[in-house]
Design an enzyme around this catalytic site. Sequence first.
Site, PDB file in Angstrom:
ATOM      1  N   HIS A 166       0.174  41.168  14.795  1.00  0.00           N
ATOM      2  CA  HIS A 166      -1.138  40.728  14.325  1.00  0.00           C
ATOM      3  C   HIS A 166      -1.153  40.414  12.830  1.00  0.00           C
ATOM      4  CE1 HIS A 166      -1.826  45.105  13.336  1.00  0.00           C
ATOM      5  NE2 HIS A 166      -2.460  44.566  12.318  1.00  0.00           N
ATOM      6  N   ASP A 192       2.751  44.441  19.957  1.00  0.00           N
ATOM      7  CA  ASP A 192       2.318  44.158  18.579  1.00  0.00           C
ATOM      8  C   ASP A 192       3.479  44.277  17.592  1.00  0.00           C
ATOM      9  OD1 ASP A 192       0.547  43.376  16.630  1.00  0.00           O
ATOM     10  OD2 ASP A 192      -0.204  45.400  16.255  1.00  0.00           O
ATOM     11  N   GLY A 196      -4.025  46.431   5.608  1.00  0.00           N
ATOM     12  CA  GLY A 196      -2.917  46.109   4.704  1.00  0.00           C
ATOM     13  C   GLY A 196      -1.716  47.008   4.935  1.00  0.00           C
ATOM     14  N   SER A 252      -0.808  47.774   7.934  1.00  0.00           N
ATOM     15  CA  SER A 252      -0.248  47.354   9.219  1.00  0.00           C
ATOM     16  C   SER A 252       1.150  46.778   9.048  1.00  0.00           C
ATOM     17  CB  SER A 252      -1.145  46.290   9.864  1.00  0.00           C
ATOM     18  OG  SER A 252      -2.367  46.836  10.254  1.00  0.00           O
ATOM     19  N   GLY A 290       4.018  43.531  40.686  1.00  0.00           N
ATOM     20  CA  GLY A 290       2.880  42.839  41.278  1.00  0.00           C
ATOM     21  C   GLY A 290       1.816  43.724  41.872  1.00  0.00           C
ATOM     22  N   VAL A 291       1.425  44.784  41.147  1.00  0.00           N
ATOM     23  CA  VAL A 291       0.316  45.615  41.618  1.00  0.00           C
ATOM     24  C   VAL A 291      -0.697  45.784  40.495  1.00  0.00           C
ATOM     25  CG1 VAL A 291       1.628  46.934  43.314  1.00  0.00           C
ATOM     26  CG2 VAL A 291       1.539  47.747  40.949  1.00  0.00           C
ATOM     27  N   ILE A 336      -3.372  48.640  39.209  1.00  0.00           N
ATOM     28  CA  ILE A 336      -3.432  50.089  39.406  1.00  0.00           C
ATOM     29  C   ILE A 336      -4.604  50.701  38.645  1.00  0.00           C
ATOM     30  CG2 ILE A 336      -0.962  50.366  39.839  1.00  0.00           C
ATOM     31  CD1 ILE A 336      -0.664  51.185  36.897  1.00  0.00           C
TER      32      ILE A 336
END
Length: 502
Positions: free
Chosen positions: A144, A174, A243, A245, A301-302, A304
Amino acid sequence: MNFSYEKTSAFLRRVLVTVGAVAALAGAASAPAVAQTQAQTPMPTVALPDFSGIVEKADPAVVNIRTTATVPVRRPGLDGQDPYDLFRFFFGPDFQPPGMPGQRAPRDKTPKDNNKEPEERTVPRGVGSGFFISADGYVLTNNHVVSDATDIFVTTTDGREFKAKVVGTDERTDVALLKIDAKGLTPLPIGDDSKLKKGQWVLAIGSPFGLDSTVTAGIISAINRDTGDYLPFIQTDVAVNPGNSGGPLLNLAGEVVGINSQIISRSGGFMGISLAIPIDEVMRVVEQLRANGKVTRGRIGVQIGEVTNDVATAIGLSKAEGALVSSVEGDSPAEAAGVQPGDVILKFNDRGIARWSDLPRMVGETKPGTVAPLQVWRKGKSLTLTVKVAEIQPPKTAAKEKSNPKTEPESSSALGLTVVPVPAETQRKMKITGGVLVRQAEGAAGRAGIMEGDIVLAINDTDIANPEQFVKAAGKVDKSKAIGVLVRRGDQTQWVAVQPSK
């Protein structure tokens, strides 16, 4: 016996003098003993750590990151724009010229400028932090910090500035990996976040509010903090602000144990809770970014959800654990393996699932093509299935169907549900067999959250095929404890714990 006033006073004075002398002798005798006792049991002292040595070694490896973005130039009065837009830019959109309340000034069109392309200008976008992980210029930071940036500039503590290129980014964790053209840099050693304990000292170095090389310290408040995101975070009380981050979280050995990524705040500033991405998770991402510029993850492919205590009791689990399958994607690895909505996945690839959010991380870090065992709980029994992990794809949005059933005979039960058969077309589209459609939900079922339009697929361990079977199964349940009702709503399937009225 008679005493005069003078004799009595003299007697009392002699008594007081005697008592005072005895007290003085007693105090003198006990004073050395007290002093000796105090000398033998000094007050305990705790020395706080000196962070200066750690900071001296780590500081050269931490960098300031600033980004720029290209935006169109505002050109008030040109290209047919309102000449008073400049004032509105500074004073707000409701600004009106003097003498013209309630309306805008007429537009002054300048034909000679109408065919010009809008000009652009470069503006500062944001400030963040980062750190070197190699001597040849690889820099770690948050995604980000650099997302949507036109240019990225890295400034070292000795004042040198470099233009950086993006090697790769991963929005899900991230993490961003940058590269600058430089040699002989100071990288930070990578630590082991699995050894962290609550209460240990940690440091953060970064550029809060653009103030580069700022050091703050605190302790680890929690480990594996689950916020609903893809990653478990390290929670600290280190002062982290905008800042910071992308900057490193260091242990007392000067090793990186995390990347400072988020703060939990109502004001936007530090409020005692900051979150860092564990460095082990980061380095797994970095390996793929360096090799391929992107991250490849596994999928089965579930969809939950959480297994609550009520649901666990209702379906016979000894404790609330695992991941409750609410939906199985068509033509997915899970469908091929035989996973069904309502199953609870307890283990993946022989690793236990304590919380439902553990499963996406386990599957995501598994190499596509891996064949893994999958332990599921279904109808009071544990089953082991085999699933072949595929590569993750963009999520599909399933269309929800609003059922408009024809008039059918209605059946009611003690749970407070009035149900009818599920239309064949609905069963085909939803890929289900049987079930009953809820026409009215009252009583215990209504209080539990079951609604009109839901489809009931099972009660406890009994599959429901039609309204008659539903009434029969509902009549046999033990009303002294919660009943597990498997409900389909749209494209989601969920166990609902219904507590019958006594």
